[in-house]
Scaffold this motif. Structure first.
Motif, mmCIF file in Angstrom:
data_model
loop_
_atom_site.group_PDB
_atom_site.id
_atom_site.type_symbol
_atom_site.label_atom_id
_atom_site.label_comp_id
_atom_site.label_asym_id
_atom_site.label_seq_id
_atom_site.Cartn_x
_atom_site.Cartn_y
_atom_site.Cartn_z
ATOM 1 N N PRO A 81 1.766 0.423 -33.882
ATOM 2 C CA PRO A 81 1.287 0.773 -35.123
ATOM 3 C C PRO A 81 -0.391 0.709 -35.045
ATOM 4 O O PRO A 81 -0.680 -0.455 -34.693
ATOM 5 C CB PRO A 81 1.923 -0.215 -36.426
ATOM 6 N N GLY A 82 -1.109 1.455 -35.635
ATOM 7 C CA GLY A 82 -2.433 1.325 -35.489
ATOM 8 C C GLY A 82 -3.249 2.024 -34.200
ATOM 9 O O GLY A 82 -4.499 2.103 -34.414
ATOM 10 N N THR A 83 -2.245 2.381 -33.322
ATOM 11 C CA THR A 83 -3.063 2.970 -32.150
ATOM 12 C C THR A 83 -3.247 4.444 -32.465
ATOM 13 O O THR A 83 -2.339 5.048 -33.240
ATOM 14 C CB THR A 83 -2.377 2.786 -30.966
ATOM 15 N N THR A 84 -4.203 5.269 -31.539
ATOM 16 C CA THR A 84 -4.132 6.621 -31.964
ATOM 17 C C THR A 84 -2.862 7.353 -31.577
ATOM 18 O O THR A 84 -2.544 8.282 -32.227
ATOM 19 C CB THR A 84 -5.384 7.031 -30.752
ATOM 20 N N ALA A 85 -2.119 6.811 -30.449
ATOM 21 C CA ALA A 85 -1.024 7.773 -29.984
ATOM 22 C C ALA A 85 0.101 7.393 -31.160
ATOM 23 O O ALA A 85 0.665 8.569 -31.585
ATOM 24 C CB ALA A 85 -0.529 6.901 -28.715
ATOM 25 N N TYR A 86 0.049 6.303 -31.792
ATOM 26 C CA TYR A 86 0.899 6.248 -32.784
ATOM 27 C C TYR A 86 0.718 7.033 -33.905
ATOM 28 O O TYR A 86 1.732 7.697 -34.535
ATOM 29 C CB TYR A 86 0.877 4.642 -33.216
ATOM 30 N N ASP A 87 -0.597 7.207 -34.310
ATOM 31 C CA ASP A 87 -0.736 8.203 -35.362
ATOM 32 C C ASP A 87 -0.990 9.603 -35.105
ATOM 33 O O ASP A 87 -0.585 10.418 -35.857
ATOM 34 C CB ASP A 87 -2.260 7.688 -35.887
ATOM 35 N N LYS A 88 -1.076 9.902 -33.960
ATOM 36 C CA LYS A 88 -1.553 11.417 -33.509
ATOM 37 C C LYS A 88 -0.120 12.107 -32.698
ATOM 38 O O LYS A 88 -0.035 13.176 -32.537
ATOM 39 C CB LYS A 88 -2.614 11.740 -32.987
ATOM 40 N N LEU A 89 0.476 11.199 -31.988
ATOM 41 C CA LEU A 89 1.435 11.609 -30.995
ATOM 42 C C LEU A 89 2.913 11.329 -31.307
ATOM 43 O O LEU A 89 3.110 10.270 -31.484
ATOM 44 C CB LEU A 89 1.241 11.353 -29.403
ATOM 45 N N ALA A 90 3.795 12.175 -31.414
ATOM 46 C CA ALA A 90 5.158 11.885 -31.811
ATOM 47 C C ALA A 90 5.897 11.267 -30.206
ATOM 48 O O ALA A 90 5.575 11.858 -29.436
ATOM 49 C CB ALA A 90 5.809 13.230 -32.122
ATOM 50 N N ASP A 91 6.532 10.251 -30.765
ATOM 51 C CA ASP A 91 7.293 9.611 -29.476
ATOM 52 C C ASP A 91 8.459 10.328 -29.154
ATOM 53 O O ASP A 91 9.574 10.012 -29.427
ATOM 54 C CB ASP A 91 7.824 8.143 -30.232
#
Ligand code: 5AD
Ligand code: SF4
Length: 600
Positions: free
Chosen positions: A435-445
């Motif tokens: 949470p809080g990182t760009t990957a978390y916000d913008k890229l689906a896991d």
């Protein structure tokens, strides 16, 4: 806190005589060092350290949030303490480090058992927070007489960098109080912060970490560190050199310099700010990379290469100087030359690649391509790989598998990179959305866990084969080995739990207590964080003799039997010659050469 400060009754804890503290550390070397400094500070204030939570009145967890697994351990510990607190409402519980910084007050809301929250940038404030927490718990207890549930309420003592973690230029020029924590480091020749085992703790400390840079400016899209540890700041070289000299005078022979992007170190003396006579750490400068020499080098600047040379010169009794972790871009020839030209700088580089696919590297915001990474590896080997002189270059890496959108082709490219890099060891992690990182916000896991796991295993298999091959090359060779202590197997045989960081400061990996400097699990996601040393593999030897373990200059783990007539205490913390006879993956097994006495 002075270096030789005698423990005294803490003026800060009224009514609480020498409180017993249990401090457990999760995560990277930076956290280990933070714990050591915090322990030194609290010890000088009169706190006693115990090596288990049972008898403690204050329980502190120094946490890591780099991957989810590291956090889960802390949550489960806190759950257990919530139950304990029902019977022991005076207990003070503190969460320090990256998890505290990332979750902030939400953590206390979720876990009111927590009385103190202290981010990694605020650790100098911990004594005051503990003092307040203790007072607050006492008033809560008094309230309990009037029907307040003291055990379910937090004392809510909180120090976090919060939004100021990305320091502005103005803030950077303000007093950096955290620097005082580093500066107040106790470098007594005897490590005595062990109140459960005062004599066991009274051993000379031979290996130490020294921070040179804090924070990170890179913002790799998967990584919480720039948010939890803040912007990159460099410590004044004089402070670092002084600390190294003091440690050397106290008997330390191995120093590991720490920084998230350690090779970015630079101090521009012309821009230095002094407050109250103390030169303040300096905010890192951002610049377009790709240089081969520090573009700001000059008489008024201490570059990373300069710093290495100056420490090498100033602390001649330090036999081994290492540094972690290096950022592969901007790794100048000037640094490689400094390593090549100074015999006591180890030929060991930890340079994470993270992926072998250009597309994924871009999504990760790593700032280099695969060919640039490989160019660096080749260049480093060109300068430093000299096996004919008994000085091979040893490389280790980090890889993340299952980053969002990673395809089979991307993963195949990563395997190709691992094959090409021929790391001594490589830490392989499954992508963990933070949470809080760009990957978390913008890229689906979007890579299923089963695929991540399969890729993790496949990469581990490749790396194991390479590690094994490299280890085999060592058979028949003699290495200078820095003896770290009894092997794990030996500890087990003696049913003596490994202790760490001056007693009462347990370092744990996946919940298991480990040696203070034995390192952590190689290439799996079960470690407690992001330490960058390979774990001591379990030795399969069961013999009647005492087995010791140590490390080569290239960070390879070596086991050898204590010769009859020699004492382990004499050898631990020394550098001795060991001839390698057989190997098992990352572990080399050998025999002490010639005399039983240490070479140094
Ligand atoms: N998921 C998986 N691995 C991560 N690392 C950092 N953040 C993450 C994440 N979100 C790994 C990187 C880094 C090491 C310290 O931890 O490989 O180099
Ligand atoms: Fe995190 Fe390292 Fe990237 Fe900094 S350089 S953001 S610490 S992975």
């Amino acid at each position: 806190m002075g270096a030789a400060a005698e423990p005294r009754e803490p003026s800060t804890i009224p009514g609480m005589s020498r409180p017993r503290v249990y401090l457990e550390t999760f995560g990277c070397q930076m956290n280990e060092l933070d714990s050591e400094l915090v322990a030194g500070q609290l010890h000088a204030l009169g706190y006693r350290f115990v090596d288990g939570p049972e008898s403690a009145q204050v329980i502190l967890y120094n946490t890591c949030s780099v991957r989810e697994h590291a956090e889960q351990k802390v949550w489960s510990r806190l759950g257990e303490l919530a139950i304990r607190k029902q019977d022991d409402p005076a207990l003070v519980v503190g969460v320090l480090g990256c998890l505290a910084e990332r979750d902030g007050v939400a953590l206390v809301k979720r876990m009111p058992v927590v009385d103190v929250l202290c981010g990694p940038g605020e650790l100098d404030k911990l004594p005051a927070l503990l003092d307040n927490a203790y007072r607050t718990r006492r008033s809560l207890l008094a309230d309990r007489l009037t029907a307040t549930d003291a055990d379910r309420r937090s004392a809510s003592q909180i120090a976090l960098q919060g939004n100021s973690s990305r320091r502005s230029a103005t803030l950077a020029a303000a007093q950096d109080s955290l620097e005082m924590l580093d500066l107040s480091r106790a470098t007594s020749p005897l490590d005595t912060i062990d109140d459960d085992h005062p004599t066991a703790g009274a051993v000379r400390k031979r290996s130490a970490y020294v921070r040179i840079t804090r924070g990170c400016n890179k913002f790799c899209t998967y990584c919480v560190v720039p948010f939890t540890r803040g912007a990159e700041v460099h410590r004044p070289p004089e402070h670092i050199i002084d600390e190294c000299k003091k440690l050397a005078d106290a008997g330390v022979v191995e120093i590991t310099l720490l920084g998230q992007t350690v090779n970015h170190y630079r101090f521009e003396h012309g821009a230095a700010v002094t407050i109250g006579g103390v030169v303040q750490p300096q905010k890192g400068r951002s610049y377009a990379g790709g240089h081969r020499r520090d573009p700001f080098a000059g008489s008024n600047v201490t570059t990373f290469a300069d710093l290495l040379s100056r420490i090498h010169e100033a602390a001649p009794t330090v036999e081994r100087l290492r540094f972690v972790t290096s950022y592969p871009r901007d790794f100048g020839d000037d640094v490689l030359e400094a390593i090549r030209d100074h015999p006591r700088i180890c030929r060991y580089l930890h340079v994470p690649a993270q992926s072998g696919s250009d597309r994924i590297l871009k999504l990760m915001n790593r700032g280099y391509t695969v060919s640039e990474y490989l160019e660096f590896i080749d260049r480093a080997r060109g300068f430093l790989h000299q096996p004919e002189k008994g000085r091979p270059l040893s490389l280790s890496g980090d890889i993340i598998v299952g980053f969002p959108t990673e395809t089979d082709e991307d993963f195949a490219a990563t395997i190709a990179l691992v094959e090409r890099a021929r790391y001594k060891n490589c830490f392989i992690f499954k992508y963990s959305p933070r949470p809080g990182t760009t990957a978390y916000d913008k890229l689906a896991d979007d890579v299923p866990d089963a695929v991540k796991r399969a890729r993790n295993n496949a990469a581990l298999e490749v790396q194991s084969r390479i590690s094994d091959q490299l280890s085999r090359e060592a058979i028949g060779q003699t290495f200078d080995v820095f003896v770290e202590g009894l092997s794990r197997m030996e500890e087990k045989k003696r049913e003596r739990p490994a202790k760490a960081c001056g007693g009462g400061v347990a370092l744990t990996i996946g919940g298991n207590v480990i040696h203070s400097h034995a390192g952590v699990a190689s290439g799996d996601e079960d470690d407690g964080g992001c330490s960058t040393r390979a774990v001591e593999a379990p030795s399969d030897e069961v013999s009647g003799t005492t087995q010791l373990s140590g490390r080569t200059d290239g960070d390879q783990i070596v086991f050898f039997d204590l010769p009859s007539g020699a004492s382990a205490d004499e050898l631990v913390g020394r550098i001795v010659p060991v001839r390698i006879e057989r190997v098992q993956r990352l572990s080399l097994f050998g025999r002490l050469c010639g005399r039983a006495e240490p070479v140094r």
